[in-house]
Design an enzyme around this catalytic site. Structure first.
Site, PDB file in Angstrom:
ATOM      1  N   LYS A  39       1.526   2.857   7.512  1.00 16.40           N
ATOM      2  CA  LYS A  39       0.446   2.999   6.527  1.00 16.40           C
ATOM      3  C   LYS A  39      -0.830   3.502   7.210  1.00 16.40           C
ATOM      4  O   LYS A  39      -1.522   4.383   6.704  1.00 16.40           O
ATOM      5  CB  LYS A  39       0.200   1.658   5.812  1.00 16.40           C
ATOM      6  CG  LYS A  39       1.340   1.269   4.867  1.00 16.40           C
ATOM      7  CD  LYS A  39       1.242  -0.163   4.338  1.00 16.40           C
ATOM      8  CE  LYS A  39       2.445  -0.501   3.461  1.00 16.40           C
ATOM      9  NZ  LYS A  39       2.433  -1.869   2.919  1.00 16.40           N
ATOM     10  N   GLN A  63      -0.329  -7.485   4.022  1.00 21.41           N
ATOM     11  CA  GLN A  63       1.112  -7.234   4.110  1.00 21.41           C
ATOM     12  C   GLN A  63       1.888  -8.521   3.853  1.00 21.41           C
ATOM     13  O   GLN A  63       1.590  -9.571   4.409  1.00 21.41           O
ATOM     14  CB  GLN A  63       1.443  -6.649   5.503  1.00 21.41           C
ATOM     15  CG  GLN A  63       2.876  -6.158   5.649  1.00 21.41           C
ATOM     16  CD  GLN A  63       3.222  -4.975   4.746  1.00 21.41           C
ATOM     17  OE1 GLN A  63       2.374  -4.175   4.379  1.00 21.41           O
ATOM     18  NE2 GLN A  63       4.482  -4.872   4.370  1.00 21.41           N
ATOM     19  N   ASP A 114      -2.396  -2.548  -3.706  1.00 22.19           N
ATOM     20  CA  ASP A 114      -0.984  -2.887  -3.912  1.00 22.19           C
ATOM     21  C   ASP A 114      -0.677  -3.092  -5.395  1.00 22.19           C
ATOM     22  O   ASP A 114       0.489  -3.181  -5.776  1.00 22.19           O
ATOM     23  CB  ASP A 114      -0.634  -4.192  -3.175  1.00 22.19           C
ATOM     24  CG  ASP A 114      -0.126  -3.942  -1.764  1.00 22.19           C
ATOM     25  OD1 ASP A 114       0.646  -2.977  -1.595  1.00 22.19           O
ATOM     26  OD2 ASP A 114      -0.480  -4.715  -0.855  1.00 22.19           O
TER      27      ASP A 114
HETATM   28  N1  GUN Z   1       5.935  -6.180   1.656  1.00 17.99           N
HETATM   29  C1  GUN Z   1       6.973  -5.465   1.157  1.00 17.99           C
HETATM   30  N2  GUN Z   1       6.526  -4.480   0.349  1.00 17.99           N
HETATM   31  C2  GUN Z   1       5.185  -4.581   0.329  1.00 17.99           C
HETATM   32  C3  GUN Z   1       4.156  -3.822  -0.326  1.00 17.99           C
HETATM   33  O1  GUN Z   1       4.390  -2.882  -1.095  1.00 17.99           O
HETATM   34  N3  GUN Z   1       2.885  -4.234  -0.076  1.00 17.99           N
HETATM   35  C4  GUN Z   1       2.601  -5.283   0.727  1.00 17.99           C
HETATM   36  N4  GUN Z   1       1.320  -5.614   0.890  1.00 17.99           N
HETATM   37  N5  GUN Z   1       3.527  -5.996   1.340  1.00 17.99           N
HETATM   38  C5  GUN Z   1       4.810  -5.640   1.144  1.00 17.99           C
END
Ligand code: GUN
Length: 293
Positions: free
Chosen positions: A52, A96, A119
């Site tokens: 990311k 995350q 998100d």
């Molecule tokens: N863990 C698995 N997928 C995601 C996501 O799309 N965003 C976040 N913040 N954590 C995750």
């Protein structure tokens, strides 16, 4: 058979984002800024967050990575989120997941300012999605929609079967595919661990979205010939022949399903890359919401 190549589709999204950032810079304004919080040392989470951050750089966004030990107190995390909420130079905040057991996930999500919730997990954003209002959409289902758009997959009136009802993927995916959108308007069946006759339902799918997290569990006998297959699963399988010690597997048994599908996403190189594309688009949108630029 069309390979729904996430490298191609995400490169196209990123190219457009880069152009938007160039326009922002030409106006002597600051670029969008994403703050990512990573807790502990989960290998998969480390990889996702690194990816990311790298992608932010590629499109010209600023990013800040904030790391905590697994043992971090919930209050420390919540205070940091409040600080980022109040910082006008931060446009997007992501924490995350998964979080350590002693931290309550809903509390963390609900502390993020919905306008910075890139998100799309905050109940306000989830509620807006349900009502078809403009909002920040969870990055993975958003990425799948961007993939369908890039390859111009016809979805109107089709039967979409989604396996998995998580807040991150399955449930928002069911809302998007059933919404009155250019690549929506599907009739949706949302399956989960208590669905009887999963095989029979899958066989009725024109579009099958596998988000159950069980590697290679979707086999050719579950798929209607000509179906479009979207594989959201990414599981690490130990592999000593690989330098990093693992290999990635999707939820779909690729070779045998690809032989009968009309289109299919690979793993890796499919939906995972589109999740990042969705996150980047959300970050630009949050920037626009927060700065009115
Ligand atoms: N863990 C698995 N997928 C995601 C996501 O799309 N965003 C976040 N913040 N954590 C995750």
């Amino acid at each position: 058979m069309i390979l729904l190549d996430g490298k191609l589709a995400s490169a196209s999204v990123k190219e457009n984002l880069k152009k938007e950032v160039d326009k922002i810079i030409e106006k002597n304004l600051r670029p969008p800024h994403l703050a990512a919080i990573l807790i502990g040392n989960n290998g998969a989470s480390e990889t996702y967050v690194a990816s990311k951050i790298k992608s932010c750089k590629e499109v010209g966004f600023t990013s800040t990575l904030i790391r905590y030990e697994e043992s971090v107190l919930e209050k420390v995390l919540l205070d940091k989120i409040l600080e980022l909420n109040n910082d006008p130079t931060i446009d997007g905040i992501l924490v995350q997941l998964p979080l350590p057991k002693h931290i309550v996930e809903t509390k963390v999500i609900e502390t993020i300012n919905p306008k910075k919730d890139v998100d799309g997990f905050h109940p306000i954003n989830a509620g807006k999605l349900v009502q078809g209002l403009e909002t920040l959409i969870p990055a993975t289902p958003y990425g799948v929609m961007l993939m369908l758009e890039h390859f111009n997959v016809d979805t109107k009136g089709k039967h979409a079967v989604i396996i998995g009802r998580s807040n991150i993927v399955g449930r928002p995916m069911s809302i998007l595919l059933s919404s009155n959108l250019l690549h929506g308007n599907c009739t949706v069946t949302l399956c989960h661990s208590h669905t009887p006759d999963l095989i029979e339902i899958c066989k009725q799918a024109d579009i099958l979205v596998a988000a159950l997290g069980k590697p290679e569990s979707i086999t050719a006998k579950m798929v209607k010939p000509g179906a479009v297959i979207i594989d959201v699963g990414i599981t690490r399988i130990d592999d000593n022949t690989k330098k990093n010690g693992y290999r990635l597997k999707g939820d779909v048994k690729f070779d045998e399903v690809a032989a009968i599908a009309s289109a299919i996403t690979p793993v890796p190189g499919g939906v995972g890359l589109m999740t990042i594309a969705g996150l980047l688009k959300n970050t630009l949108k949050a920037y626009q919401l927060n700065t009115k630029n």
